[in-house]
Design a protein around this motif. Structure first.
Motif, PDB file in Angstrom:
ATOM      1  N   GLU A  54      75.877  23.305   3.144  1.00 23.46           N
ATOM      2  CA  GLU A  54      75.505  21.933   3.532  1.00 23.46           C
ATOM      3  C   GLU A  54      74.036  21.865   3.946  1.00 23.46           C
ATOM      4  O   GLU A  54      73.341  20.892   3.643  1.00 23.46           O
ATOM      5  CB  GLU A  54      76.358  21.456   4.703  1.00 23.46           C
ATOM      6  N   VAL A  55      73.608  22.903   4.669  1.00 27.11           N
ATOM      7  CA  VAL A  55      72.212  22.947   5.105  1.00 27.11           C
ATOM      8  C   VAL A  55      71.297  23.013   3.889  1.00 27.11           C
ATOM      9  O   VAL A  55      70.302  22.292   3.794  1.00 27.11           O
ATOM     10  CB  VAL A  55      71.967  24.155   6.032  1.00 27.11           C
ATOM     11  N   GLY A  56      71.669  23.874   2.934  1.00 23.02           N
ATOM     12  CA  GLY A  56      70.870  23.988   1.711  1.00 23.02           C
ATOM     13  C   GLY A  56      70.802  22.665   0.959  1.00 23.02           C
ATOM     14  O   GLY A  56      69.732  22.249   0.499  1.00 23.02           O
ATOM     15  N   SER A  88      65.632  33.865  -0.797  1.00 23.41           N
ATOM     16  CA  SER A  88      65.449  32.574  -1.477  1.00 23.41           C
ATOM     17  C   SER A  88      65.232  31.456  -0.460  1.00 23.41           C
ATOM     18  O   SER A  88      64.364  30.598  -0.648  1.00 23.41           O
ATOM     19  CB  SER A  88      66.670  32.265  -2.346  1.00 23.41           C
ATOM     20  N   ASP A  89      66.006  31.468   0.638  1.00 20.18           N
ATOM     21  CA  ASP A  89      65.831  30.473   1.706  1.00 20.18           C
ATOM     22  C   ASP A  89      64.432  30.575   2.309  1.00 20.18           C
ATOM     23  O   ASP A  89      63.789  29.564   2.611  1.00 20.18           O
ATOM     24  CB  ASP A  89      66.859  30.682   2.818  1.00 20.18           C
ATOM     25  N   GLN A  90      63.958  31.803   2.483  1.00 22.88           N
ATOM     26  CA  GLN A  90      62.633  32.013   3.083  1.00 22.88           C
ATOM     27  C   GLN A  90      61.530  31.510   2.151  1.00 22.88           C
ATOM     28  O   GLN A  90      60.527  30.946   2.607  1.00 22.88           O
ATOM     29  CB  GLN A  90      62.441  33.498   3.403  1.00 22.88           C
ATOM     30  N   LEU A 121      60.074  36.409  -5.072  1.00 25.76           N
ATOM     31  CA  LEU A 121      60.392  35.040  -4.673  1.00 25.76           C
ATOM     32  C   LEU A 121      59.387  34.499  -3.662  1.00 25.76           C
ATOM     33  O   LEU A 121      58.848  33.396  -3.825  1.00 25.76           O
ATOM     34  CB  LEU A 121      61.806  34.965  -4.104  1.00 25.76           C
ATOM     35  N   THR A 122      59.142  35.242  -2.594  1.00 29.00           N
ATOM     36  CA  THR A 122      58.225  34.760  -1.558  1.00 29.00           C
ATOM     37  C   THR A 122      56.770  34.852  -2.009  1.00 29.00           C
ATOM     38  O   THR A 122      55.965  33.964  -1.703  1.00 29.00           O
ATOM     39  CB  THR A 122      58.424  35.542  -0.245  1.00 29.00           C
TER      40      THR A 122
END
Length: 496
Positions: A54-56, A88-90, A121-122
């Motif tokens: 949900e946060v994503g 990925s979130d970072q 990714l980052t």
């Protein structure tokens, strides 16, 4: 029937969990920054739990609506609550920090990441930030570092770099990057080919654009999608090659096997640019067949295209259809979802055609339907009054636009020619009070007004034979240097 995984998760919620999905909760009253911020703060204060997906989803939606600061706020709050962030979130968070607070804070966030999180990714997210902000030297240096670390094995990093070169008018560097990708066996994607095509289009080399398309077809590793043909059609239109553009649009339509709404919108816009009203209406009918529930953006796009093609009756019919859908949904739904941008397009069309009464009536109608008039609404009327020399009404509309923008957490600043005309009006009328009031309002949305505004103010004081005892100190604080002629007038209005 078995519930989908996310539905099952929602069904199992206890009192500790938020009653509805977070992204729905945040946008319950539409996407205005104030309402979304209110619901976000309510959620954070409640200490209710939510699922990570949900946060994503909420962050993606906040990002889509350019509510970057709120997205960062949510991301940081959930991290403090112990929600585990993947790499990925970072990477997403880094991008959001750059958009919300600037490159320097994004760099700081990257430096402070654990070494295990510093991967393609980052690194790629930071590179993309540099490229979007056109920080060429840092982008090129970071790309070299990524190559050393083996993090440049996908087309994404190269695409970011080529996009930056396109924006900085360095299209000549793009072919060499394509050759480097080929040498390093980095498979291009559709976006790569689109950028490559655009680089040749920028120098009006249509044969090379067509060669890129042919190479893409021969390569076989990447299958063209509808975006490739929308780009090709746009290039042909810019070159005045309308028949080739329409051939590309036919290919676009064939490629749109999933009935993507955005693809239909591109078809309508691009057929509009070729001047083919028949095809515009045909594609619109096709869209309504595959999408029974039409979104506001589709109506906005269609009405704008019809207005551009001078099909005012068609635009009115389309608007009426959209407006009736809101009426049938009830007052509450109408209020929440009435997109004033759609009314604004038709209001401007009426004014451009000299139908001021119709424009005023539509403005009133939109307000009655629950539409929140915005700065653009008042800007349209302001421009009309400026054109007709009614500066008094232009000033009133500008005042409304600035205040409306601020009330909706948006900054709207009148164009310089409007400011000059309004200040000249005060000069002529010797209206010091109105001039001072207008400047005070302007300074709430723009820090540096420039010397012209203050020179006009000084002339207004002089015309009115009024004193302004602290005017010199005020000019110094505003870092304003006036002309020699205005300096002479200062002597007559200042006691300093």
């Amino acid at each position: 029937m078995a519930l989908a995984p996310k539905t099952r998760e929602l069904a199992k919620r206890t009192g500790k969990f938020l009653e509805e999905a977070l992204y729905r909760r945040l946008f319950r009253e539409g996407n205005s920054p104030m309402s979304v911020r209110k619901h976000l703060e309510e959620f954070l204060k409640s200490r209710k739990r939510v699922h990570k997906w949900e946060v994503g989803a909420a962050i993606r939606r906040l990002r889509d609506h350019k509510l970057f600061r709120l997205a960062v706020r949510l991301s940081e709050a959930m991290s403090k609550r112990g929600m585990n962030l993947t790499v990925s979130d970072q990477a997403i968070h880094l991008d959001l920090v750059a958009k919300a607070s600037g490159i320097s804070l994004a760099e700081e966030y990257f430096v402070n990441l654990p070494e295990s999180s510093k991967n393609q990714l980052t690194y790629g997210a930071l590179l993309n930030c540099y490229c979007k902000e056109l920080v060429t030297e840092k982008a090129e240096a970071l790309m070299e570092k990524m190559k050393e670390l083996g993090f440049a094995s996908s087309p994404m990093a190269y695409n970011s770099l080529m996009t930056m070169y396109s924006k900085t008018d360095q299209q000549g560097k793009i072919p060499s990057i394509i050759q480097e990708m080929k040498a390093n066996d980095v498979t291009p994607d559709c976006f790569t080919y689109n950028i490559w095509m655009r680089s040749f289009a920028a120098v009006k080399d249509i044969p090379e654009v067509e060669r890129v398309i042919e190479e893409m077809k021969r390569d076989g590793r990447v299958e063209a999608d509808w975006t490739t043909y929308s780009n090709l059609a746009s290039i042909y239109i810019d070159a005045g090659m309308f028949q080739k553009a329409e051939d590309a649009l036919k290919e676009l339509e064939k490629m749109n096997t999933t009935h993507d709404v955005v693809a239909y919108q591109f078809l309508i816009t691009l057929y509009g640019r070729t001047g083919n009203l028949v095809e515009v209406h045909r594609v619109w009918r096709a869209l309504k067949v595959v999408r029974h529930k039409m979104v506001n953006l589709s109506y906005l796009n269609m009405i704008q295209v019809l207005v551009n093609l001078k099909d005012l009756s068609g635009a009115e019919a389309c608007f009426k259809e959209w407006d009736n859908k809101h009426t049938s949904h009830g007052a509450e739904a109408c209020f929440k979802d009435y997109d004033i941008r759609i009314a604004n397009v038709l209001i401007k069309a009426y004014i451009d055609e000299g139908m001021l009464d119709k424009a005023v009536d539509l403005k009133k109608h939109a307000k009655e339907r629950g539409g929140r008039l915005n700065a653009k609404t008042w800007e349209i009327f302001m421009n009309h009054h400026l054109k007709n020399g009614d500066i008094k009404m232009a000033h009133w509309c500008a005042d409304r636009a600035i205040k409306k923008g601020r009330s909706q957490a948006r900054i709207w600043v009148p164009p310089s020619e409007a400011i000059s005309a309004i200040m000249a009006y005060f000069e002529k009328r010797k209206d010091v009070s109105a001039a001072e009031g207008f400047i005070e309002l302007l300074q709430k949305v723009q820090k540096d007004l420039g010397p012209e505004v203050f020179e006009s103010l000084i002339r207004t004081y002089a015309n009115a034979r009024m004193k302004s005892p602290g005017i010199r100190r005020r000019l110094k604080m505003e870092n304003v240097v006036v002309s020699a002629d205005t300096e002479k007038l200062l002597e007559s209005i200042s006691n300093e």
